[in-house]
Design a protein around this motif. Structure first.
Motif, mmCIF file in Angstrom:
data_model
loop_
_atom_site.group_PDB
_atom_site.id
_atom_site.type_symbol
_atom_site.label_atom_id
_atom_site.label_comp_id
_atom_site.label_asym_id
_atom_site.label_seq_id
_atom_site.Cartn_x
_atom_site.Cartn_y
_atom_site.Cartn_z
ATOM 1 N N PHE A 137 -36.950 -29.387 35.723
ATOM 2 C CA PHE A 137 -36.094 -28.728 34.748
ATOM 3 C C PHE A 137 -34.722 -29.361 34.695
ATOM 4 O O PHE A 137 -34.343 -30.159 35.537
ATOM 5 C CB PHE A 137 -36.049 -27.208 34.948
ATOM 6 N N ILE A 138 -34.017 -28.998 33.623
ATOM 7 C CA ILE A 138 -32.761 -29.644 33.273
ATOM 8 C C ILE A 138 -31.595 -28.721 33.587
ATOM 9 O O ILE A 138 -31.602 -27.554 33.199
ATOM 10 C CB ILE A 138 -32.794 -30.011 31.777
ATOM 11 N N CYS A 139 -30.606 -29.251 34.281
ATOM 12 C CA CYS A 139 -29.403 -28.491 34.628
ATOM 13 C C CYS A 139 -28.221 -29.000 33.809
ATOM 14 O O CYS A 139 -28.271 -30.092 33.247
ATOM 15 C CB CYS A 139 -29.091 -28.648 36.120
ATOM 16 N N ILE A 180 -33.302 -25.235 31.628
ATOM 17 C CA ILE A 180 -34.532 -25.166 30.835
ATOM 18 C C ILE A 180 -35.560 -26.136 31.378
ATOM 19 O O ILE A 180 -35.228 -27.179 31.929
ATOM 20 C CB ILE A 180 -34.309 -25.394 29.319
ATOM 21 N N LEU A 181 -36.802 -25.728 31.217
ATOM 22 C CA LEU A 181 -37.934 -26.521 31.683
ATOM 23 C C LEU A 181 -37.970 -27.860 30.963
ATOM 24 O O LEU A 181 -37.594 -27.950 29.805
ATOM 25 C CB LEU A 181 -39.211 -25.745 31.369
ATOM 26 N N SER A 182 -38.406 -28.880 31.668
ATOM 27 C CA SER A 182 -38.522 -30.210 31.078
ATOM 28 C C SER A 182 -39.966 -30.678 31.209
ATOM 29 O O SER A 182 -40.394 -31.063 32.281
ATOM 30 C CB SER A 182 -37.581 -31.163 31.827
ATOM 31 N N ALA A 183 -40.699 -30.590 30.115
ATOM 32 C CA ALA A 183 -42.093 -31.050 30.129
ATOM 33 C C ALA A 183 -42.288 -31.981 28.945
ATOM 34 O O ALA A 183 -41.687 -31.801 27.895
ATOM 35 C CB ALA A 183 -43.042 -29.857 30.021
ATOM 36 N N SER A 184 -43.139 -33.009 29.125
ATOM 37 C CA SER A 184 -43.373 -33.930 28.010
ATOM 38 C C SER A 184 -44.313 -33.261 27.000
ATOM 39 O O SER A 184 -45.025 -32.310 27.338
ATOM 40 C CB SER A 184 -43.964 -35.236 28.526
ATOM 41 N N LEU A 185 -44.316 -33.758 25.784
ATOM 42 C CA LEU A 185 -45.197 -33.196 24.752
ATOM 43 C C LEU A 185 -46.645 -33.555 25.071
ATOM 44 O O LEU A 185 -46.910 -34.575 25.690
ATOM 45 C CB LEU A 185 -44.794 -33.747 23.377
ATOM 46 N N PRO A 186 -47.598 -32.698 24.660
ATOM 47 C CA PRO A 186 -49.002 -32.973 25.006
ATOM 48 C C PRO A 186 -49.557 -34.186 24.260
ATOM 49 O O PRO A 186 -49.086 -34.528 23.179
ATOM 50 C CB PRO A 186 -49.723 -31.690 24.564
ATOM 51 N N GLY A 187 -50.550 -34.832 24.842
ATOM 52 C CA GLY A 187 -51.203 -35.976 24.193
ATOM 53 C C GLY A 187 -50.576 -37.295 24.590
ATOM 54 O O GLY A 187 -49.668 -37.346 25.409
ATOM 55 N N VAL A 218 -40.420 -20.912 23.168
ATOM 56 C CA VAL A 218 -40.625 -22.302 23.600
ATOM 57 C C VAL A 218 -40.007 -23.204 22.542
ATOM 58 O O VAL A 218 -40.188 -22.983 21.343
ATOM 59 C CB VAL A 218 -42.133 -22.608 23.767
ATOM 60 N N ILE A 219 -39.260 -24.208 22.986
ATOM 61 C CA ILE A 219 -38.607 -25.123 22.047
ATOM 62 C C ILE A 219 -39.026 -26.572 22.330
ATOM 63 O O ILE A 219 -39.497 -26.880 23.425
ATOM 64 C CB ILE A 219 -37.057 -25.028 22.124
ATOM 65 N N ILE A 220 -38.851 -27.414 21.327
ATOM 66 C CA ILE A 220 -38.975 -28.868 21.521
ATOM 67 C C ILE A 220 -37.580 -29.414 21.278
ATOM 68 O O ILE A 220 -36.962 -29.131 20.252
ATOM 69 C CB ILE A 220 -40.007 -29.476 20.563
ATOM 70 N N TYR A 221 -37.057 -30.142 22.263
ATOM 71 C CA TYR A 221 -35.637 -30.511 22.211
ATOM 72 C C TYR A 221 -35.424 -31.960 22.648
ATOM 73 O O TYR A 221 -36.230 -32.527 23.381
ATOM 74 C CB TYR A 221 -34.830 -29.560 23.111
ATOM 75 N N TYR A 241 -38.304 -36.659 23.651
ATOM 76 C CA TYR A 241 -38.237 -35.227 23.305
ATOM 77 C C TYR A 241 -39.081 -34.440 24.301
ATOM 78 O O TYR A 241 -40.137 -34.908 24.730
ATOM 79 C CB TYR A 241 -38.744 -34.992 21.879
ATOM 80 N N GLY A 242 -38.616 -33.250 24.653
ATOM 81 C CA GLY A 242 -39.333 -32.461 25.654
ATOM 82 C C GLY A 242 -39.689 -31.071 25.144
ATOM 83 O O GLY A 242 -39.153 -30.576 24.162
ATOM 84 N N LEU A 243 -40.629 -30.472 25.865
ATOM 85 C CA LEU A 243 -41.071 -29.107 25.613
ATOM 86 C C LEU A 243 -40.328 -28.249 26.622
ATOM 87 O O LEU A 243 -40.354 -28.554 27.822
ATOM 88 C CB LEU A 243 -42.571 -29.090 25.898
ATOM 89 N N GLY A 244 -39.634 -27.206 26.163
ATOM 90 C CA GLY A 244 -38.814 -26.456 27.114
ATOM 91 C C GLY A 244 -38.841 -24.966 26.911
ATOM 92 O O GLY A 244 -39.221 -24.458 25.851
ATOM 93 N N CYS A 245 -38.434 -24.242 27.962
ATOM 94 C CA CYS A 245 -38.233 -22.796 27.885
ATOM 95 C C CYS A 245 -37.236 -22.437 28.982
ATOM 96 O O CYS A 245 -36.883 -23.276 29.812
ATOM 97 C CB CYS A 245 -39.550 -22.048 28.077
#
Length: 203
Positions: A66-68, A139-146, A27-30, A36-40
């Motif tokens: 997700f991001i293409c 890769i998945l595009s999710a926001s950081l928690p909180g 899992v990366i933060i990019y 910035y997003g949380l991705g895999c």
């Protein structure tokens, strides 16, 4: 690991490290062109579940996007795109938009919503797109928690707060604070369901 990557000209060895991490289910933060997003890698089922645990969400209900890499990559994951819709996508992408589209069979089941739709993005960010190009998968595009959005613009702060959650935090410079504009294209007319960074001109 905090990896500093040049925004305009990403270093190949760093990209290789990230791609290997994603292929191993990491899992990366990019950075993107918004926040910035949380991705895999979207083909790594366990990594998607890990992102959902971090976010404390149910993958089936989460409406994850997700991001293409580009439009032709994006078109693999949606059912046939009409000419007017293609024109819209072409004029707005790459850019700070998430388009909700009917999901094709290429979309992993875990990422399809109950309505069989999927959120797709092509960000105007060289680091994110280079990773996808080298990985060969979106890769998945999710926001950081909180909710502390102010803390999500500085990669060093992100690393301090979230290094235990992600395998690699990418430092691609200061991130934005406004998410993408979400446009639902599953009906007759595109409808903006979240006003974000991208300007939307009514067609």
């Amino acid at each position: 690991m905090l990896l500093e990557i040049h925004p305009a000209d990403p270093q190949p060895r760093h990209i290789k490290t990230i791609v290997e991490c994603l292929r191993d289910g990491g899992v990366i933060i990019y950075p993107t062109d918004t926040i910035y997003g949380l991705g895999c890698d979207i083909s790594q089922h366990k990594a998607i579940e890990r992102v959902c645990r971090i976010k404390q969400i149910d993958p089936q209900k989460a409406n994850l996007s997700f991001i293409c890499y580009d439009l032709s990559d994006l078109s693999r994951y949606t059912k046939s795109i009409s000419t007017p819709l293609y024109r819209i996508l072409k004029s707005y992408l790459p850019g700070p938009y998430t388009f909700i589209l009917p999901a094709s069979k290429e979309v992993p089941k875990i990422l399809q919503s109950k309505k069989s739709t999927v959120g797709l993005r092509v960000p105007d960010n060289n680091i994110a797109r280079t990773i996808i190009q080298q990985l060969g998968n979106p890769i998945l595009s999710a926001s950081l928690p909180g909710d502390m959005v102010e803390e999500y613009t500085d990669p060093e702060l992100i690393y301090r707060n979230f290094s235990k959650l992600a395998d690699i935090v990418i430092d691609g410079g200061t991130g934005g604070m406004i998410p993408s504009t979400v446009v639902d294209c599953t009906g007759d007319e595109p409808v903006v369901t979240r006003k974000g960074l991208g300007e939307w001109k009514e067609e």
